[in-house]
Design an enzyme around this catalytic site. Structure first.
Site, PDB file in Angstrom:
ATOM      1  N   GLU A 206       0.824  -1.213   0.000  1.00 46.84           N
ATOM      2  CA  GLU A 206       0.000   0.000   0.000  1.00 46.84           C
ATOM      3  C   GLU A 206       0.857   1.263   0.000  1.00 46.84           C
ATOM      4  O   GLU A 206       0.349   2.354   0.261  1.00 46.84           O
ATOM      5  CB  GLU A 206      -0.936   0.007   1.211  1.00 46.84           C
ATOM      6  N   LYS A 338     -15.770  -1.322   3.494  1.00 48.67           N
ATOM      7  CA  LYS A 338     -15.133  -1.717   2.239  1.00 48.67           C
ATOM      8  C   LYS A 338     -16.207  -2.357   1.365  1.00 48.67           C
ATOM      9  O   LYS A 338     -16.672  -3.468   1.672  1.00 48.67           O
ATOM     10  CB  LYS A 338     -14.050  -2.756   2.507  1.00 48.67           C
TER      11      LYS A 338
HETATM   12  C1  2PG Z   1      -7.148  -3.670   5.785  1.00 37.71           C
HETATM   13  C2  2PG Z   1      -6.848  -3.512   4.311  1.00 37.71           C
HETATM   14  C3  2PG Z   1      -6.248  -2.176   3.985  1.00 37.71           C
HETATM   15  P1  2PG Z   1      -6.645  -5.626   2.821  1.00 37.71           P
HETATM   16  O1  2PG Z   1      -6.842  -4.698   6.401  1.00 37.71           O
HETATM   17  O2  2PG Z   1      -7.733  -2.790   6.381  1.00 37.71           O
HETATM   18  O3  2PG Z   1      -5.102  -1.894   4.779  1.00 37.71           O
HETATM   19  O4  2PG Z   1      -6.029  -4.550   3.824  1.00 37.71           O
HETATM   20  O5  2PG Z   1      -7.255  -4.894   1.681  1.00 37.71           O
HETATM   21  O6  2PG Z   1      -5.485  -6.501   2.420  1.00 37.71           O
HETATM   22  O7  2PG Z   1      -7.678  -6.379   3.604  1.00 37.71           O
HETATM   23 MG    MG Z   2      -7.873  -3.908   8.300  1.00 37.15          MG
END
Ligand code: 2PG
Ligand code: MG
Length: 437
Positions: A206, A338
């Site tokens: 990231e 998300k």
């Molecule tokens: C999280 C995300 C972003 P990932 O854990 O919050 O940092 O990671 O998209 O790999 O789940």
């Molecule tokens: Mg996370």
């Protein structure tokens, strides 16, 4: 016929920031408006997330998405053509009904989300509105407080260190633009520090500096030094946010800090985090305990939730029922949002609404596998979430989001507000006994 009826849907395979396949969808309306969106992908995923459908072939390490692309161009297109793109809830319900599984395991959340987001973009274009304005109306004027990664770790850095995200937030900044400027300076100073120590080895997934540290705590010490070197007062002006991502190194109440060759039980991990909170200017901790350790998550919230923000990511996976369950036992006080954890915008919004109804704050978040798509910036502003987490201050797929937010702030001009430090005031936990009511 409704000009905002969907005329055609087309998906294609494009590529994300890890060079892996992902799904892009384009939705065209009867009035010739077009919307386009690309779905991101996580690496540290909650087990209760909706399915990111990958092909069963070995191509690209088993990560190809031609099946999900085919689902959009076939079944999904047939069902959504003719639907009103400006009825997001109705459209998303069609996607949910068509898939008909609890976690989008039939069509793939990457297939459904691409269409859900592209339709929103098309509807906004048809109304000649920016997406945030379409989603949030004229009152959507608040820019979110950004969480910006300085060191990456965990699954995003080959597990070089255990803790996943070492981030800064700028509660002392007067506006979004200033928060970005301050974070940029901390990020730069952290890079110089790593260079001087002979440990600057590029960046993690990231964009955070590669975590060449002897202990997890050393990353915290270095971060405080970087904040000071950048000329800020740690805490008041620039503070620390962590994503422990504990599900990645712990299950059933046993946690392994591989870097430090030690095992902790839930209470020992809680003790460690409480010590860090005393020692460092930490204002937010995400996933302090694993997703299967909800009672310990609640104990940690009980112990520290009045002092800082405690964010559920793997624990809540942007799912309204899980937010309500967590609130009922007093676990977390903030939800990470998300969209690809659920597979439609409407379900993600429902998680945010559930969070607000139990007094939790919200953070719209990118994934570790991202693209130039900037939809999440519009969600953060349109839904007035108050916070956004995108990764570091490097790599095009991250900068695309920061730059889009700056454009929106400029466009809002004198009407722009900034969530700022106030976000940390609105999420004090309720006593567990009353939280579920
Ligand atoms: C999280 C995300 C972003 P990932 O854990 O919050 O940092 O990671 O998209 O790999 O789940
Ligand atoms: Mg996370």
């Amino acid at each position: 016929m409704n000009g905002r009826a969907i005329r055609s849907v087309h998906a294609r395979r494009v590529w994300d920031s890890r060079g892996r396949p992902t799904v892009e969808a384009e939705v065209s309306l009867q009035d010739d408006s077009i919307g386009r969106a690309i779905v991101p992908a996580g690496a540290s995923r909650g087990t209760r997330e909706a399915l990111d459908l990958r092909d069963s072939t070995a191509r690209f390490g088993g990560l190809d998405v031609l099946g999900a692309v085919g689902n959009v161009n076939g079944e999904i297109a047939r069902v959504v053509i003719g639907c009103a793109a400006d009825d997001q809830a109705g459209l998303d319900q069609r996607l949910i009904d068509l898939d008909a599984t609890p976690a989008k395991t039939r069509l793939g959340a990457n297939a459904t989300l691409a269409v859900s987001m592209a339709a929103a973009h098309a509807a906004a274009a048809s109304l000649h509105l920016p997406l945030y304005r379409y989603l949030g109306g004229p009152d959507a004027t608040m820019l979110p407080l950004p969480q910006i990664q300085i060191f990456g770790g965990g699954a995003h850095a080959g597990r070089r260190i255990d803790i996943q995200d070492f981030m800064v937030v700028c509660p002392g900044a007067r506006d979004f633009g200033q928060a970005i400027e301050w974070s940029a300076e901390v990020y730069r100073c952290a890079g110089v520090l790593m260079q001087q120590r002979g440990s600057r080895f590029g960046v993690a997934d990231e964009g955070g500096w590669w975590p060449d540290f002897a202990t997890n705590e050393q990353a915290l010490e270095t971060l405080v030094t970087a904040i000071e070197r950048a000329g800020f007062v740690p805490g008041g002006q620039v503070a620390i946010a962590l994503d422990v991502a504990a599900s990645e190194f712990g299950r059933q109440g046993r946690y392994t800090l591989a870097l430090e060759s030690r095992q902790l039980d839930s209470d020992a991990l809680i003790e460690l985090l409480l010590r860090w909170i005393d020692r460092y200017p930490i204002v937010s901790i995400e996933d302090p305990l694993a997703e299967d350790d909800a009672q310990a998550f609640a104990r940690f919230t009980q112990a520290a939730g009045h002092r800082l923000q405690i964010v559920g990511d793997d624990l809540l996976v942007s799912h309204a029922p899980l937010v309500r369950q967590a609130a009922a036992i007093g676990a977390a006080n903030t939800v990470l949002l998300k969209p690809n954890q659920r597979g439609t915008l409407t379900e993600t919004l429902r998680a945010w609404q559930a969070a607000q109804s139990v007094g939790y704050a919200g953070i719209v978040s990118a994934r570790s596998g991202e693209t130039e798509d900037t939809t999440i910036v519009h969600l953060a502003i349109g839904w007035q979430a108050g916070q956004i987490k995108v990764g570091a201050f490097a790599r095009g797929e991250r900068m695309a989001k920061w730059n889009e937010a700056l454009r929106i702030e400029e466009r809002l001009g004198g009407r722009a507000r900034f969530a700022g430090a106030a976000v940390f005031g609105c999420n004090r936990p309720k006593a567990p006994a009353s939280a579920g009511r």
